[in-house]
Design a protein around this motif. Structure first.
Motif, PDB file in Angstrom:
ATOM      1  N   SER A  54       0.832  -1.216   0.000  1.00  0.00           N
ATOM      2  CA  SER A  54       0.000   0.000   0.000  1.00  0.00           C
ATOM      3  C   SER A  54       0.863   1.261   0.000  1.00  0.00           C
ATOM      4  O   SER A  54       0.503   2.277  -0.592  1.00  0.00           O
ATOM      5  CB  SER A  54      -0.967   0.000   1.187  1.00  0.00           C
ATOM      6  OG  SER A  54      -0.269   0.236   2.389  1.00  0.00           O
ATOM      7  N   ILE A  55       2.032   1.194   0.630  1.00  0.00           N
ATOM      8  CA  ILE A  55       2.951   2.347   0.577  1.00  0.00           C
ATOM      9  C   ILE A  55       3.389   2.576  -0.868  1.00  0.00           C
ATOM     10  O   ILE A  55       3.360   3.688  -1.387  1.00  0.00           O
ATOM     11  CB  ILE A  55       4.183   2.108   1.486  1.00  0.00           C
ATOM     12  CG1 ILE A  55       3.744   2.116   2.954  1.00  0.00           C
ATOM     13  CG2 ILE A  55       5.267   3.155   1.237  1.00  0.00           C
ATOM     14  CD1 ILE A  55       4.839   1.777   3.942  1.00  0.00           C
ATOM     15  N   TYR A  56       3.795   1.479  -1.523  1.00  0.00           N
ATOM     16  CA  TYR A  56       4.269   1.624  -2.905  1.00  0.00           C
ATOM     17  C   TYR A  56       3.163   2.085  -3.852  1.00  0.00           C
ATOM     18  O   TYR A  56       3.430   2.781  -4.826  1.00  0.00           O
ATOM     19  CB  TYR A  56       4.910   0.323  -3.403  1.00  0.00           C
ATOM     20  CG  TYR A  56       6.341   0.222  -2.952  1.00  0.00           C
ATOM     21  CD1 TYR A  56       7.321   1.032  -3.514  1.00  0.00           C
ATOM     22  CD2 TYR A  56       6.715  -0.646  -1.943  1.00  0.00           C
ATOM     23  CE1 TYR A  56       8.633   0.969  -3.083  1.00  0.00           C
ATOM     24  CE2 TYR A  56       8.025  -0.712  -1.507  1.00  0.00           C
ATOM     25  CZ  TYR A  56       8.981   0.107  -2.088  1.00  0.00           C
ATOM     26  OH  TYR A  56      10.273   0.054  -1.651  1.00  0.00           O
ATOM     27  N   ARG A  57       1.929   1.677  -3.586  1.00  0.00           N
ATOM     28  CA  ARG A  57       0.834   2.125  -4.466  1.00  0.00           C
ATOM     29  C   ARG A  57       0.674   3.634  -4.374  1.00  0.00           C
ATOM     30  O   ARG A  57       0.206   4.277  -5.294  1.00  0.00           O
ATOM     31  CB  ARG A  57      -0.482   1.425  -4.110  1.00  0.00           C
ATOM     32  CG  ARG A  57      -0.461  -0.090  -4.337  1.00  0.00           C
ATOM     33  CD  ARG A  57      -0.335  -0.476  -5.803  1.00  0.00           C
ATOM     34  NE  ARG A  57      -0.081  -1.902  -5.972  1.00  0.00           N
ATOM     35  CZ  ARG A  57       0.599  -2.432  -6.987  1.00  0.00           C
ATOM     36  NH1 ARG A  57       1.107  -1.662  -7.935  1.00  0.00           N
ATOM     37  NH2 ARG A  57       0.773  -3.731  -7.073  1.00  0.00           N
ATOM     38  N   ARG A  58       1.068   4.230  -3.222  1.00  0.00           N
ATOM     39  CA  ARG A  58       1.040   5.690  -3.089  1.00  0.00           C
ATOM     40  C   ARG A  58       2.251   6.333  -3.761  1.00  0.00           C
ATOM     41  O   ARG A  58       2.194   7.466  -4.228  1.00  0.00           O
ATOM     42  CB  ARG A  58       1.090   6.084  -1.605  1.00  0.00           C
ATOM     43  CG  ARG A  58      -0.261   6.443  -1.022  1.00  0.00           C
ATOM     44  CD  ARG A  58      -0.111   6.749   0.453  1.00  0.00           C
ATOM     45  NE  ARG A  58       0.313   8.121   0.716  1.00  0.00           N
ATOM     46  CZ  ARG A  58       0.489   8.611   1.940  1.00  0.00           C
ATOM     47  NH1 ARG A  58       0.284   7.863   2.998  1.00  0.00           N
ATOM     48  NH2 ARG A  58       0.869   9.862   2.106  1.00  0.00           N
ATOM     49  N   VAL A  59       3.358   5.601  -3.783  1.00  0.00           N
ATOM     50  CA  VAL A  59       4.627   6.196  -4.248  1.00  0.00           C
ATOM     51  C   VAL A  59       4.808   6.087  -5.761  1.00  0.00           C
ATOM     52  O   VAL A  59       5.242   7.035  -6.422  1.00  0.00           O
ATOM     53  CB  VAL A  59       5.825   5.511  -3.519  1.00  0.00           C
ATOM     54  CG1 VAL A  59       7.148   5.864  -4.184  1.00  0.00           C
ATOM     55  CG2 VAL A  59       5.839   5.897  -2.049  1.00  0.00           C
ATOM     56  N   CYS A  60       4.454   4.931  -6.330  1.00  0.00           N
ATOM     57  CA  CYS A  60       4.789   4.679  -7.741  1.00  0.00           C
ATOM     58  C   CYS A  60       3.893   5.493  -8.673  1.00  0.00           C
ATOM     59  O   CYS A  60       2.693   5.609  -8.443  1.00  0.00           O
ATOM     60  CB  CYS A  60       4.626   3.196  -8.081  1.00  0.00           C
ATOM     61  SG  CYS A  60       5.759   2.156  -7.184  1.00  0.00           S
ATOM     62  N   ASP A  61       4.497   6.003  -9.738  1.00  0.00           N
ATOM     63  CA  ASP A  61       3.714   6.684 -10.770  1.00  0.00           C
ATOM     64  C   ASP A  61       3.044   5.669 -11.694  1.00  0.00           C
ATOM     65  O   ASP A  61       2.068   5.977 -12.364  1.00  0.00           O
ATOM     66  CB  ASP A  61       4.627   7.603 -11.602  1.00  0.00           C
ATOM     67  CG  ASP A  61       5.040   8.840 -10.806  1.00  0.00           C
ATOM     68  OD1 ASP A  61       4.385   9.130  -9.777  1.00  0.00           O
ATOM     69  OD2 ASP A  61       6.013   9.496 -11.205  1.00  0.00           O
ATOM     70  N   ASN A  62       3.615   4.456 -11.763  1.00  0.00           N
ATOM     71  CA  ASN A  62       3.018   3.412 -12.605  1.00  0.00           C
ATOM     72  C   ASN A  62       2.269   2.400 -11.734  1.00  0.00           C
ATOM     73  O   ASN A  62       2.138   2.598 -10.530  1.00  0.00           O
ATOM     74  CB  ASN A  62       4.103   2.732 -13.455  1.00  0.00           C
ATOM     75  CG  ASN A  62       5.132   2.010 -12.591  1.00  0.00           C
ATOM     76  OD1 ASN A  62       5.164   2.181 -11.370  1.00  0.00           O
ATOM     77  ND2 ASN A  62       5.967   1.208 -13.216  1.00  0.00           N
ATOM     78  N   GLN A  63       1.800   1.359 -12.331  1.00  0.00           N
ATOM     79  CA  GLN A  63       1.073   0.305 -11.603  1.00  0.00           C
ATOM     80  C   GLN A  63       1.834  -1.011 -11.739  1.00  0.00           C
ATOM     81  O   GLN A  63       1.398  -1.930 -12.439  1.00  0.00           O
ATOM     82  CB  GLN A  63      -0.337   0.143 -12.185  1.00  0.00           C
ATOM     83  CG  GLN A  63      -1.312   1.230 -11.770  1.00  0.00           C
ATOM     84  CD  GLN A  63      -1.622   1.161 -10.268  1.00  0.00           C
ATOM     85  OE1 GLN A  63      -1.772   0.095  -9.703  1.00  0.00           O
ATOM     86  NE2 GLN A  63      -1.678   2.327  -9.623  1.00  0.00           N
ATOM     87  N   PRO A  64       2.984  -1.147 -11.075  1.00  0.00           N
ATOM     88  CA  PRO A  64       3.791  -2.358 -11.292  1.00  0.00           C
ATOM     89  C   PRO A  64       3.131  -3.584 -10.670  1.00  0.00           C
ATOM     90  O   PRO A  64       2.439  -3.464  -9.640  1.00  0.00           O
ATOM     91  CB  PRO A  64       5.093  -2.022 -10.553  1.00  0.00           C
ATOM     92  CG  PRO A  64       4.697  -1.061  -9.488  1.00  0.00           C
ATOM     93  CD  PRO A  64       3.554  -0.258 -10.064  1.00  0.00           C
ATOM     94  N   PRO A  65       3.356  -4.755 -11.262  1.00  0.00           N
ATOM     95  CA  PRO A  65       2.879  -5.978 -10.606  1.00  0.00           C
ATOM     96  C   PRO A  65       3.652  -6.191  -9.305  1.00  0.00           C
ATOM     97  O   PRO A  65       4.826  -5.834  -9.210  1.00  0.00           O
ATOM     98  CB  PRO A  65       3.205  -7.081 -11.614  1.00  0.00           C
ATOM     99  CG  PRO A  65       4.248  -6.506 -12.513  1.00  0.00           C
ATOM    100  CD  PRO A  65       4.067  -5.020 -12.510  1.00  0.00           C
ATOM    101  N   ALA A  66       2.964  -6.742  -8.307  1.00  0.00           N
ATOM    102  CA  ALA A  66       3.646  -7.048  -7.045  1.00  0.00           C
ATOM    103  C   ALA A  66       3.998  -8.527  -7.036  1.00  0.00           C
ATOM    104  O   ALA A  66       3.119  -9.377  -7.200  1.00  0.00           O
ATOM    105  CB  ALA A  66       2.744  -6.706  -5.868  1.00  0.00           C
ATOM    106  N   ALA A  67       5.268  -8.834  -6.895  1.00  0.00           N
ATOM    107  CA  ALA A  67       5.712 -10.225  -6.751  1.00  0.00           C
ATOM    108  C   ALA A  67       5.929 -10.453  -5.261  1.00  0.00           C
ATOM    109  O   ALA A  67       6.926  -9.993  -4.705  1.00  0.00           O
ATOM    110  CB  ALA A  67       6.990 -10.453  -7.545  1.00  0.00           C
ATOM    111  N   ARG A  68       4.960 -11.113  -4.619  1.00  0.00           N
ATOM    112  CA  ARG A  68       5.019 -11.303  -3.160  1.00  0.00           C
ATOM    113  C   ARG A  68       5.298 -12.759  -2.840  1.00  0.00           C
ATOM    114  O   ARG A  68       4.682 -13.659  -3.422  1.00  0.00           O
ATOM    115  CB  ARG A  68       3.718 -10.809  -2.527  1.00  0.00           C
ATOM    116  CG  ARG A  68       3.625  -9.301  -2.637  1.00  0.00           C
ATOM    117  CD  ARG A  68       2.321  -8.755  -2.141  1.00  0.00           C
ATOM    118  NE  ARG A  68       1.945  -9.229  -0.817  1.00  0.00           N
ATOM    119  CZ  ARG A  68       0.860  -8.777  -0.156  1.00  0.00           C
ATOM    120  NH1 ARG A  68       0.106  -7.839  -0.707  1.00  0.00           N
ATOM    121  NH2 ARG A  68       0.566  -9.264   1.027  1.00  0.00           N
ATOM    122  N   MET A  69       6.201 -12.969  -1.924  1.00  0.00           N
ATOM    123  CA  MET A  69       6.692 -14.339  -1.705  1.00  0.00           C
ATOM    124  C   MET A  69       7.391 -14.447  -0.357  1.00  0.00           C
ATOM    125  O   MET A  69       7.382 -13.497   0.433  1.00  0.00           O
ATOM    126  CB  MET A  69       7.661 -14.688  -2.844  1.00  0.00           C
ATOM    127  CG  MET A  69       8.805 -13.704  -2.992  1.00  0.00           C
ATOM    128  SD  MET A  69       9.738 -13.904  -4.543  1.00  0.00           S
ATOM    129  CE  MET A  69       8.660 -13.189  -5.745  1.00  0.00           C
TER     130      MET A  69
END
Ligand SMILES: NC(=O)c1ccc[n+]([C@@H]2O[C@H](COP(=O)([O-])OP(=O)(O)OC[C@H]3O[C@@H](n4cnc5c(N)ncnc54)[C@H](O)[C@@H]3O)[C@@H](O)[C@H]2O)c1
Length: 462
Positions: free
Chosen positions: A190-205
């Motif tokens: 959620s932090i990155y969704r506020r920071v990124c100008d694009n919509q990158p895929p999240a690779a969570r593992m």
């Protein structure tokens, strides 16, 4: 827990930028560093490191961005702490964890006295297994708290290139998140969704998969660079061959792609060269073999020697070799493992006089080369002194050189255009123009590599 206040431990090449970017996106950010100069710079609204646009980002976010030397205070004030401190290579090539563990102890002490949830994010590059087996147990031990309950832990490396760190942070290809549990991963995403100008895929593992992914990306990219360099070496000996034509077409294959496929010089910088060594060491530790990683590292070293040998053939007597570009790439003053520095060392070890110039990296280069070379104040001064001039870093300042800059009464300097900046621009009118990765000279003359050098020497003398 308040996600709007974030602390960043380590205000170096990566951490200072992350702190400034987070502040620019509206977070209140407390930077932490042991180096008082970095703390002072941030508190005065100045960039602690050189990086394009960083000064602007720091100065325009002064009211949300501050710094301290006190990690415990920073953790108390914030809901999330990013760690971006050094992980230098140890004697066996694996990354050392002592700087991280030092910060973790401070975070642990602060968490012991804190009664709200805290998210701890390790962004430094660490070895597979480190987060699970070293970081997590120490944090639980010092804090007396439970991971997944009282605090969350993520491993979240950045994929940035020095010189474009801000742009890369705002537009990542992916968010790589190793997470202790879903809540920790969700919060970080959620932090990155506020920071990124694009919509990158999240690779969570899991931690170990994320740690392995990080180091795999770098070892794969360096293998690709080395492949292009291998092609360049072959093209130089193959009459009529041109590496740019070949890689231009090879890269059109969607399985391969065009990025990082330029046959030119060795890769350098603070990350790439050490990652294959670390990967191979890790593989050995677990009883596997990483022949490809070892070969990539070896071939990268040989590449500089190959160029050095070629230059040696051109500078007999006491002729000077001129090196334009000492940073490992344009846009940064970093000289760690740079091909320009490596070539200067190679030539000096063989007593060749060397003159060097770089638009940004001369102070750092002095730390590496001492008084063994002549430091010129301009590209023109290098061209004036040297019989052979190599453009080792594709700085814009060098792109704007013209054939007239090489015109010298009674002599033709040899220009080795490693990045092919001047092709088709008439440089052969004023100098002997050579490129890496092209067999065209030999196609014209039918000469061997040493014959090409001889021919270039004759042209230069004429
Ligand atoms: N620079 C890159 O291109 C890059 C790219 C990807 C990953 N990384 C990784 O990021 C990490 C940091 O790299 P960097 O290039 O920013 O390093 P850096 O050396 O530029 O900065 C590290 C900073 O951490 C500070 N520091 C050291 N110990 C500390 C402590 N106990 N508390 C607070 N601050 C402390 C140092 O004073 C320094 O300012 C490394 O693991 C590196 O491998 C770097």
């Amino acid at each position: 827990m308040s996600l709007s206040t974030v602390s960043v431990a380590g205000l170096g090449k990566l951490g200072a930028v992350m702190a400034a970017v987070l502040a620019d996106k509206g977070f209140t950010v407390v930077g932490v560093d042991l180096n008082p100069a970095a703390v002072d710079a941030i508190n005065r609204g100045l960039a602690p490191v050189q990086e394009p646009m960083l000064s602007e980002y720091v100065s325009r976010n002064r009211e949300r961005l501050s710094a301290t030397g006190d990690i415990e205070a920073a953790v108390r004030e914030s809901g999330v702490t990013f760690l971006i401190v050094p992980t230098p290579s140890g004697p066996d090539g694996t990354f050392r964890l002592d700087y991280i563990l030092e910060v973790i102890r401070g975070i642990g002490r602060a968490l012991r006295a804190k009664d709200s949830y805290h998210l701890v994010v390790v962004s430094s590059t660490v070895m597979p297994g480190h987060t699970e087996n070293e970081v997590l147990p120490l944090l639980e031990e010092i804090s007396g708290k439970k991971c997944g309950v009282d605090f969350g832990l993520c491993y979240n490396p950045e994929f940035i290139a020095l010189g474009s760190v801000i742009r890369d942070m705002l537009n990542p290809d992916m968010l790589l998140i190793g997470e202790s549990d879903k809540k920790a991963g969700d919060l970080l995403e959620s932090i990155y969704r506020r920071v990124c100008d694009n919509q990158p895929p999240a690779a969570r593992m899991s931690f170990v998969n994320a740690e392995l992914t990080k180091i795999s990306v770098n070892t794969y990219v360096t293998t690709k660079i080395s492949y292009a360099n291998m092609l360049a070496a072959v093209c130089e000996r193959l009459p009529g061959a041109d590496v740019d034509v070949v890689t231009g077409a090879v890269g059109l294959d969607s399985r391969i792609g065009r990025k990082y496929l330029k046959g030119a010089l060795s890769y350098g910088g603070p990350c790439f060269p050490r990652d294959n060594v670390a990967f191979a060491a890790m593989a050995r530790r677990v009883g596997a073999e990483a022949v490809l990683a070892e070969a990539t590292h070896k071939t990268n070293r040989l590449h500089t020697e190959r160029l050095g040998e070629f230059v040696l053939n051109l500078v007999d007597g006491d002729a000077t070799a001129g090196i334009l570009g000492l940073s490992y790439k344009p846009g940064t003053g970093v000289v760690e493992e740079s091909p320009g520095i490596a070539l200067a060392r190679y030539l000096r070890e063989r007593s060749v006089p060397v003159a060097v110039y770089d638009p940004l990296a001369l102070p750092q280069a002095k730390g590496e080369l001492g008084d063994s070379v002549h430091y010129a104040g301009s590209a023109a001064e290098v061209i004036d002194r040297a019989r052979v001039v190599l453009v080792m870093t594709a700085w814009d300042e060098f792109r704007s050189l013209t054939p007239a800059d090489f015109a010298r009464p009674g002599a033709r300097p040899i220009l080795i255009d490693c990045w092919r900046l001047y092709q088709g621009k008439g440089f052969d009118t004023t100098c002997t123009y050579l490129t890496l990765g092209a067999g065209n000279r030999r196609a014209q003359t039918g000469l061997s590599a040493s014959g090409a050098a001889q021919s270039a020497r004759e042209h230069a003398a004429g």
